[in-house]
Design a protein around this motif. Structure first.
Motif, PDB file in Angstrom:
ATOM      1  N   ALA A 174       0.854  -1.198   0.000  1.00 49.95           N
ATOM      2  CA  ALA A 174       0.000   0.000   0.000  1.00 49.95           C
ATOM      3  C   ALA A 174       0.882   1.238   0.000  1.00 49.95           C
ATOM      4  CB  ALA A 174      -0.931   0.012   1.215  1.00 49.95           C
ATOM      5  N   GLY A 175       0.481   2.227  -0.810  1.00 54.03           N
ATOM      6  CA  GLY A 175       1.223   3.477  -0.888  1.00 54.03           C
ATOM      7  C   GLY A 175       2.450   3.365  -1.777  1.00 54.03           C
ATOM      8  N   GLY A 176       3.326   4.379  -1.672  1.00 49.59           N
ATOM      9  CA  GLY A 176       4.605   4.337  -2.358  1.00 49.59           C
ATOM     10  C   GLY A 176       4.597   4.721  -3.822  1.00 49.59           C
ATOM     11  N   GLY A 177       3.510   5.301  -4.319  1.00 53.61           N
ATOM     12  CA  GLY A 177       3.465   5.705  -5.716  1.00 53.61           C
ATOM     13  C   GLY A 177       4.387   6.884  -6.005  1.00 53.61           C
ATOM     14  N   THR A 178       4.662   7.092  -7.292  1.00 55.50           N
ATOM     15  CA  THR A 178       5.422   8.272  -7.728  1.00 55.50           C
ATOM     16  C   THR A 178       4.420   9.313  -8.194  1.00 55.50           C
ATOM     17  OG1 THR A 178       7.265   6.866  -8.440  1.00 55.50           O
ATOM     18  CG2 THR A 178       7.219   9.130  -9.280  1.00 55.50           C
ATOM     19  N   HIS A 179       4.310  10.392  -7.437  1.00 57.76           N
ATOM     20  CA  HIS A 179       3.300  11.421  -7.707  1.00 57.76           C
ATOM     21  C   HIS A 179       3.954  12.594  -8.424  1.00 57.76           C
ATOM     22  CE1 HIS A 179       0.274  14.560  -5.972  1.00 57.76           C
ATOM     23  NE2 HIS A 179       0.001  14.250  -7.227  1.00 57.76           N
ATOM     24  N   PHE A 180       3.584  12.820  -9.679  1.00 53.66           N
ATOM     25  CA  PHE A 180       4.026  14.005 -10.406  1.00 53.66           C
ATOM     26  C   PHE A 180       3.076  15.136 -10.020  1.00 53.66           C
ATOM     27  CE2 PHE A 180       6.258  10.731 -12.649  1.00 53.66           C
ATOM     28  CZ  PHE A 180       7.435  11.348 -13.057  1.00 53.66           C
ATOM     29  N   THR A 181       3.519  15.931  -9.077  1.00 48.89           N
ATOM     30  CA  THR A 181       2.621  16.865  -8.409  1.00 48.89           C
ATOM     31  C   THR A 181       2.107  17.970  -9.328  1.00 48.89           C
ATOM     32  OG1 THR A 181       4.548  18.107  -7.610  1.00 48.89           O
ATOM     33  CG2 THR A 181       3.638  16.426  -6.160  1.00 48.89           C
ATOM     34  N   GLU A 182       2.914  18.402 -10.294  1.00 46.23           N
ATOM     35  CA  GLU A 182       2.490  19.460 -11.210  1.00 46.23           C
ATOM     36  C   GLU A 182       1.561  18.926 -12.304  1.00 46.23           C
ATOM     37  OE1 GLU A 182       3.431  22.840 -10.815  1.00 46.23           O
ATOM     38  OE2 GLU A 182       3.958  21.911  -8.891  1.00 46.23           O
ATOM     39  N   LEU A 183       1.612  17.634 -12.542  1.00 50.79           N
ATOM     40  CA  LEU A 183       0.814  17.016 -13.602  1.00 50.79           C
ATOM     41  C   LEU A 183      -0.487  16.430 -13.071  1.00 50.79           C
ATOM     42  CD1 LEU A 183       3.680  15.166 -15.521  1.00 50.79           C
ATOM     43  CD2 LEU A 183       2.862  17.516 -15.830  1.00 50.79           C
ATOM     44  N   GLY A 184      -0.520  16.173 -11.766  1.00 51.20           N
ATOM     45  CA  GLY A 184      -1.753  15.694 -11.152  1.00 51.20           C
ATOM     46  C   GLY A 184      -2.032  14.220 -11.334  1.00 51.20           C
ATOM     47  N   PHE A 185      -0.980  13.412 -11.498  1.00 49.36           N
ATOM     48  CA  PHE A 185      -1.223  11.966 -11.536  1.00 49.36           C
ATOM     49  C   PHE A 185      -0.106  11.231 -10.818  1.00 49.36           C
ATOM     50  CE2 PHE A 185       0.905  12.728 -15.662  1.00 49.36           C
ATOM     51  CZ  PHE A 185       1.983  11.856 -15.572  1.00 49.36           C
ATOM     52  N   GLU A 186      -0.422   9.982 -10.453  1.00 48.44           N
ATOM     53  CA  GLU A 186       0.478   9.152  -9.669  1.00 48.44           C
ATOM     54  C   GLU A 186       0.690   7.825 -10.390  1.00 48.44           C
ATOM     55  OE1 GLU A 186       0.349   7.194  -5.190  1.00 48.44           O
ATOM     56  OE2 GLU A 186      -0.447   9.225  -5.503  1.00 48.44           O
ATOM     57  N   ILE A 187       1.931   7.342 -10.393  1.00 45.55           N
ATOM     58  CA  ILE A 187       2.266   6.077 -11.040  1.00 45.55           C
ATOM     59  C   ILE A 187       2.497   5.020  -9.963  1.00 45.55           C
ATOM     60  CG2 ILE A 187       3.951   4.878 -12.487  1.00 45.55           C
ATOM     61  CD1 ILE A 187       4.327   7.523 -13.989  1.00 45.55           C
ATOM     62  N   GLU A 188       1.771   3.933 -10.087  1.00 46.29           N
ATOM     63  CA  GLU A 188       1.861   2.839  -9.117  1.00 46.29           C
ATOM     64  C   GLU A 188       3.107   2.002  -9.384  1.00 46.29           C
ATOM     65  OE1 GLU A 188      -0.587  -1.275  -8.011  1.00 46.29           O
ATOM     66  OE2 GLU A 188      -1.449   0.209  -9.380  1.00 46.29           O
ATOM     67  N   PRO A 189       3.868   1.666  -8.340  1.00 45.78           N
ATOM     68  CA  PRO A 189       5.050   0.820  -8.547  1.00 45.78           C
ATOM     69  C   PRO A 189       4.664  -0.572  -9.045  1.00 45.78           C
ATOM     70  CG  PRO A 189       5.054   1.843  -6.360  1.00 45.78           C
ATOM     71  CD  PRO A 189       3.698   2.058  -6.935  1.00 45.78           C
ATOM     72  N   LYS A 190       5.309  -0.995 -10.126  1.00 39.69           N
ATOM     73  CA  LYS A 190       5.119  -2.350 -10.650  1.00 39.69           C
ATOM     74  C   LYS A 190       6.491  -2.943 -10.930  1.00 39.69           C
ATOM     75  CE  LYS A 190       0.511  -1.709 -12.597  1.00 39.69           C
ATOM     76  NZ  LYS A 190      -0.364  -1.833 -13.774  1.00 39.69           N
ATOM     77  N   PRO A 191       6.813  -4.083 -10.328  1.00 46.06           N
ATOM     78  CA  PRO A 191       8.162  -4.618 -10.439  1.00 46.06           C
ATOM     79  C   PRO A 191       8.589  -4.836 -11.893  1.00 46.06           C
ATOM     80  CG  PRO A 191       6.642  -6.245  -9.496  1.00 46.06           C
ATOM     81  CD  PRO A 191       5.933  -4.943  -9.514  1.00 46.06           C
ATOM     82  N   GLY A 192       9.816  -4.398 -12.183  1.00 43.21           N
ATOM     83  CA  GLY A 192      10.393  -4.581 -13.514  1.00 43.21           C
ATOM     84  C   GLY A 192      10.179  -3.425 -14.458  1.00 43.21           C
ATOM     85  N   VAL A 193       9.275  -2.506 -14.121  1.00 45.09           N
ATOM     86  CA  VAL A 193       8.985  -1.367 -15.002  1.00 45.09           C
ATOM     87  C   VAL A 193      10.048  -0.286 -14.842  1.00 45.09           C
ATOM     88  CG1 VAL A 193       7.379   0.528 -15.450  1.00 45.09           C
ATOM     89  CG2 VAL A 193       6.508  -1.783 -15.072  1.00 45.09           C
TER      90      VAL A 193
END
Length: 222
Positions: free
Chosen positions: A161-180
């Motif tokens: 749970a948690g730990g996403g990469t949030h691009f704060t100026e763009l308004g979206f968050e990328i969920e961690p997925k192994p290998g990506v």
């Protein structure tokens, strides 16, 4: 005073930006995350699960409290643990070279691969990867390779749970997925630093988060 005088390494950032952009757009294995403010790309399954597991173990061996120029761990701005992986170790060298080859960049301009580990509650507050040239630390960074051009970051595990990469100026968050492998240009096409690359490592709520990051400079890394 010319524009290039105002923005250190501007012309180099234009050249590096164009060459990597052209290479990534032409690669069928690279997915462009559509956004008109940031050049952002992803490669699925860049690392195998076995490679991810091995890297996680290597990070555990080198992880120390993270710092950020004048800010230390106690500031709370960056509360992960991190450490550079041995660039001479054959496995690490192979991973690093694969990233170089994907980007089409001179390995000499790449910083060592850094591993980061986040445990519950740990985070990296909103920041840019490029350097603020008005700050005192710029003199050191200019001497050891200049401005950062591109960032590459690979997720190594599934975070409960948690730990996403949030691009704060763009308004979206990328969920961690192994290998990506996530890739972005820290500069605009005209070579100026791109403020819209501001991003945060969101707090891990449950479990742990492991990533590796490799940054590239405009000149040889020293």
């Amino acid at each position: 005073m010319t524009t290039a005088d105002c923005v250190p390494d501007q012309q180099a950032l234009v050249r590096v930006g164009a060459s990597v952009r052209e290479r990534l757009v032409a690669d069928p294995g690279v997915y462009r995350i559509e956004n008109d403010r940031v050049e952002l790309f992803a490669v699925g399954d860049f690392l195998s699960l076995a490679e991810c597991e091995k890297l996680c173990a290597m990070i555990d061996d080198v992880a120390r409290p993270s710092s950020l120029h004048e800010l230390d761990y106690a500031s709370g701005f960056r509360t992960s643990y991190s450490g550079d992986l041995d660039p001479h170790e054959s496995f690490v060298k192979g991973i690093s070279r694969r990233i170089d080859d994907l980007m089409g960049l001179d390995p000499a301009t790449g910083e060592p691969v850094q591993g980061q580990r986040y445990l519950p509650g740990q985070q990296f507050q909103p920041h840019n990867d490029w350097f603020y040239t008005s700050e005192k630390y710029w003199q050191l960074e200019e001497a050891r390779g200049g401005q950062r051009s591109w960032t590459t970051m690979a997720y190594l595990n599934t975070v409960e749970a948690g730990g996403g990469t949030h691009f704060t100026e763009l308004g979206f968050e990328i969920e961690p997925k192994p290998g990506v492998l996530l890739i972005w240009n820290n500069a605009l096409p005209d070579g100026r630093p791109n403020e819209a690359t501001m991003h945060a490592g969101m707090p891990v709520l449950k479990g742990a988060k492991y990533v590796i990051t490799k940054w590239y400079r405009t000149r040889q890394w020293r």
